[in-house]
Enzyme design. Structure first.
Site, short mmCIF file in Angstrom:
data_model
loop_
_atom_site.label_atom_id
_atom_site.label_comp_id
_atom_site.label_asym_id
_atom_site.label_seq_id
_atom_site.Cartn_x
_atom_site.Cartn_y
_atom_site.Cartn_z
N CYS A 78 0.80 -1.23 0.00
CA CYS A 78 0.00 0.00 0.00
C CYS A 78 0.84 1.28 0.00
O CYS A 78 0.31 2.35 -0.25
CB CYS A 78 -0.94 0.02 1.20
SG CYS A 78 -2.07 -1.37 1.23
N HIS A 330 -9.46 3.43 -1.65
CA HIS A 330 -8.06 3.06 -1.47
C HIS A 330 -7.57 2.25 -2.66
O HIS A 330 -7.49 1.04 -2.61
CB HIS A 330 -7.96 2.22 -0.19
CG HIS A 330 -6.56 1.92 0.22
ND1 HIS A 330 -5.45 2.38 -0.44
CD2 HIS A 330 -6.09 1.16 1.25
CE1 HIS A 330 -4.37 1.93 0.16
NE2 HIS A 330 -4.73 1.18 1.17
N CYS A 360 0.49 2.60 6.49
CA CYS A 360 0.60 1.19 6.85
C CYS A 360 0.62 0.37 5.56
O CYS A 360 -0.01 0.74 4.56
CB CYS A 360 -0.55 0.76 7.75
SG CYS A 360 -2.19 0.92 7.01
#
Length: 374
Positions: A78, A330, A360
């Site tokens: 990510c 996202h 994260c």
């Protein structure tokens, strides 16, 4: 570029959003006059199909930009586009390059999350993901699930975060995002994609009552869709330049990279690495959070942010910016670049000096970037 709803933009195939973004970036919109950057670094995961073949390079060429400019695609889960910015900054700081375009692109409508690590490998008989057959991994971590929902539940349990805590945070996140959209705060930083000019994720009509009606992702758990990052398609990029490039191309710097780093932690809990990563960044810079005007922490799940707030002692308002993944969706590789872009624009709007971005990431990792507005 606006973050569009997953499933709603299949025409974004082949890095279409990245292509349109790069075309919009090129002169006269912010591209350096008289020359192209010497390198392109993009973050992208699930590099199969139209996202394979080094999409940093293919999107650049498909946008009609100069062939002599090479590209490279990176994967830090990510945090891939944030890591792309880090690599670009390190290249500029080292003096090996003067100008770099860094960003990310992901089309989750066409290629679902984790497709490359599981479904794409099934024809080869590889069905257990990247840890299958690894005796070293099993000896160290056993058969514990390597799954972000499991990690979010572990965080909620360890930090005593209730479902109600998560839903109240998620509601605040939606309200922040809607207010920012209504005030036009994203207009300067967004390149329209077709008819879409605004992020599609923020929900104006959500409420605690609606959130409470949702079933948890895992039976008996606290994580629901309302407290989780949405999935989407999107692209974003930044231009990083050294002093020589600024002078030669007549650019006006808006911010500088004050600090960049990455740290790792428990890969099973996976999503709590922003806590030690933030502590490491502050120690290395000799700063405290009191010196940081604005913060962007990725809202992969509400417990990620709530645990970070608990351990750092930070207060969520007014310092947290308004582009979290709970509301704005996202796309798993670009969030670092749009977060950093929003962080800069908000520093300019508020007159703040320092902004901290922490992400994260899969594998129990976290990138931290601290920027200073000029």
């Amino acid at each position: 570029m606006p973050l569009t709803a997953s499933g709603g933009r299949p025409e974004a195939a082949g890095g279409g959003q990245g292509i349109r973004f790069l075309r919009a970036w090129a002169p006269p919109r912010g591209g350096p006059p008289g020359g192209a950057p010497p390198h392109v670094v993009f973050g992208c995961l699930d590099a199969v199909g139209p996202q394979a073949g080094d999409i940093a390079r293919t999107a650049w060429l498909a946008a009609g930009l100069p062939e002599e400019v090479p590209g490279v695609t990176v994967d830090r889960q990510c945090g891939s586009s944030q890591q792309a910015v880090h690599f670009a900054a390190q290249a500029v700081l080292s003096g090996t390059q003067d100008l770099v375009v860094a960003g990310g692109v992901q089309n989750m409508s066409m290629i679902p999350i984790a497709f490359a690590s599981r479904r794409a490998a099934e024809p080869l008989g590889l069905t257990e993901g990247p840890f299958a057959g690894s005796r070293g991994w099993r000896a160290r971590y056993g058969d514990a699930p390597v799954d972000q929902f499991h990690g979010a539940e572990l965080i909620a349990r360890k930090w005593g975060i209730t479902r109600r805590d998560q839903e109240e945070y998620a509601l605040r996140s939606h309200r922040r995002a809607v207010r920012a959209i209504d005030e036009g705060r994203f207009l300067r930083e967004t390149v329209p994609y077709g008819e879409v000019a605004t992020d599609e994720g923020p929900r104006r009509d959500t409420s605690l009552e609606k959130m409470a009606a949702l079933a948890p992702v895992v039976a008996g758990g606290t994580i629901t869709a309302a407290c989780s990052s949405q999935v989407s398609d999107g692209a974003a990029a930044l231009l990083l330049a050294g002093e020589r490039a600024v002078r030669v191309h007549g650019l006006t710097p808006r911010a500088r990279i004050h600090h960049l780093s990455a740290r790792g932690e428990d890969p099973i809990r996976m999503l709590s690495a922003p806590i030690p990563a933030t502590a490491h960044a502050l120690k290395r810079t000799g700063m405290s959070l009191d010196a940081v005007d604005l913060v962007e922490i990725n809202e992969a799940f509400a417990p990620v942010v709530l645990a970070w707030l608990n351990d750092t002692g930070a207060h969520p308002a007014p310092r947290q910016v308004h582009r979290g993944a709970i509301t704005h969706r996202h796309p798993h590789r670009p969030p670092g670049a749009p977060h950093e872009t929003t962080l800069l624009h908000e520093l300019e709007r508020t007159g703040g000096r320092f902004g901290l971005q922490v992400m994260c990431e899969g594998g129990g990792q976290a990138n931290v970037t601290i920027i200073e507005r000029l």
